[in-house]
Design a protein around this motif. Structure first.
Motif, short mmCIF file in Angstrom:
data_model
loop_
_atom_site.label_atom_id
_atom_site.label_comp_id
_atom_site.label_asym_id
_atom_site.label_seq_id
_atom_site.Cartn_x
_atom_site.Cartn_y
_atom_site.Cartn_z
N ALA A 49 22.82 39.37 26.94
CA ALA A 49 22.10 38.12 26.71
C ALA A 49 22.98 36.92 27.05
O ALA A 49 22.49 35.90 27.57
CB ALA A 49 21.63 38.04 25.26
N SER A 94 15.94 39.03 28.42
CA SER A 94 16.44 37.89 27.64
C SER A 94 16.20 36.58 28.38
O SER A 94 15.78 35.58 27.78
CB SER A 94 17.94 38.07 27.35
N GLY A 120 16.67 34.13 22.83
CA GLY A 120 17.09 34.98 23.95
C GLY A 120 18.27 35.86 23.57
O GLY A 120 18.32 37.05 23.93
N LEU A 121 19.23 35.29 22.84
CA LEU A 121 20.38 36.07 22.38
C LEU A 121 19.96 37.15 21.40
O LEU A 121 20.47 38.28 21.44
CB LEU A 121 21.40 35.14 21.72
N GLY A 141 18.26 40.09 23.33
CA GLY A 141 19.25 40.96 23.96
C GLY A 141 19.99 41.82 22.94
O GLY A 141 20.21 43.02 23.17
#
Length: 320
Positions: A231, A86, A107-108, A111
């Motif tokens: 994340a 992430s 990125g979140l 994850g």
């Protein structure tokens, strides 16, 4: 006889209450803080103690879903690799010109998807959680190395450092967010039907299925939460470091499991709560902080934390 039975019952209830692992852990927490105050005259400083939370609370976010996973009777050792993947994807996207906020959201999502994939593979193919997450631990970390190789990525906007090092009213921002998540996961585990289902599955998965509980769905949700919280950890860890590499968060999975187990969560499933692991997080975190003030070598810290974990297991078995 009735009065005697009532007295005996009250004594038993009091003994059970005060000999709960959370109370023992709280006493240990107090003892460690007293010892640290003697070891270093700089330890008992409110501002420094608040600042110390910023050094260990990033990985603590993963402890909350790990509690649920362990209570289910499963385990997830891929969380450190999810943090790395992430973080790397977020950093690379930003360096390619994607706005920082959009990179954070992606990125979140990465994850969260990694966690969902773990849960999907475990439930749909009836596989062992340790085998699946061991495989994805290697897979996710490998993808991070393919993307970034052995290089670092950073040059984030100035405001991004606020996540890891910022304050609101003199309180570290990360501590405030940690408290919000602690309350949220505590309510989810102890005050909702979902939490009761998690305990039921951990105690007897076959009985849970016959009772009409959608076991697979609950497991997928829990592992997806683990990916999402990994994340979240990636956001704070990357903010603290100011850059990222594919080898970040190495060993996080072991630290997280240690904090949960030391907090009284059973690896056999069906037992545990939210308060014990929270005390455990601060006990281990401040212990390391205090030892760091006197320049204790990292291997020595590992030995001490390992000894505490063994002690926790021994005391728990002795109580039984």
């Amino acid at each position: 006889m009735d009065n005697k039975n009532v007295i005996i019952s009250n004594k038993t209830n009091l003994k059970t209450f005060f000999f709960k692992w959370e109370w023992i852990l709280l006493v240990l927490f107090i003892i460690i803080n007293i010892v640290n105050s003697f070891i270093s005259p700089y330890y008992l400083n409110v501002n420094q103690l608040l600042d110390a939370t910023m050094t260990f609370l990033d990985k603590a976010f993963i402890v909350f879903p790990m509690i649920f996973i362990l209570i289910l009777g499963d385990i997830d050792i891929s969380v450190g690799s999810i943090v790395a993947l992430s973080s790397v994807i977020m950093a690379v996207l930003y360096n390619f010109g994607v706005p920082m906020l959009a990179a954070i959201i992606i990125g979140l999502l990465v994850g969260t998807f990694c966690g969902f994939l773990n849960g999907f593979l475990i439930t749909k193919f009836n596989l062992s959680s340790i085998i699946v997450t061991l495989s994805t631990m290697i897979l996710y970390r490998g993808i991070a190395y393919i993307i970034l190789k052995d290089q670092a990525a950073g040059n984030f906007p100035h405001w991004y450092s606020f996540l890891g090092w910022g304050y609101i009213g003199g309180i570290p921002f990360i501590l405030i967010i940690f408290t919000i998540f602690a309350i949220t996961f505590g309510l989810l585990l102890h005050k909702t039907t979902f939490g009761r289902y998690v305990y039921a599955i951990g105690n007897n998965i076959k009985a849970a299925r016959f009772s009409g509980i959608k076991v697979d769905n609950i497991k997928i949700i829990v592992f997806t939460l683990a990916g999402f919280m990994s994340a979240i950890t990636a956001l704070f860890l990357t903010s603290k470091m100011g850059s990222t590499r594919p080898n970040v968060a190495l060993g996080y999975e072991l630290d997280v499991i240690t904090m949960a187990v030391f907090g009284g969560v059973s690896t056999a499933g069906g037992k545990g709560g939210i308060i014990g692991p929270i005390i455990s997080i601060f006990t281990i975190g401040l212990l390391r902080y205090g030892l760091g003030l006197i320049n204790t070598p990292a291997p020595t810290m590992l030995v001490i934390v390992g000894f505490l974990l063994i002690l926790a297991v021994l005391i728990t078995n002795f109580k039984k």
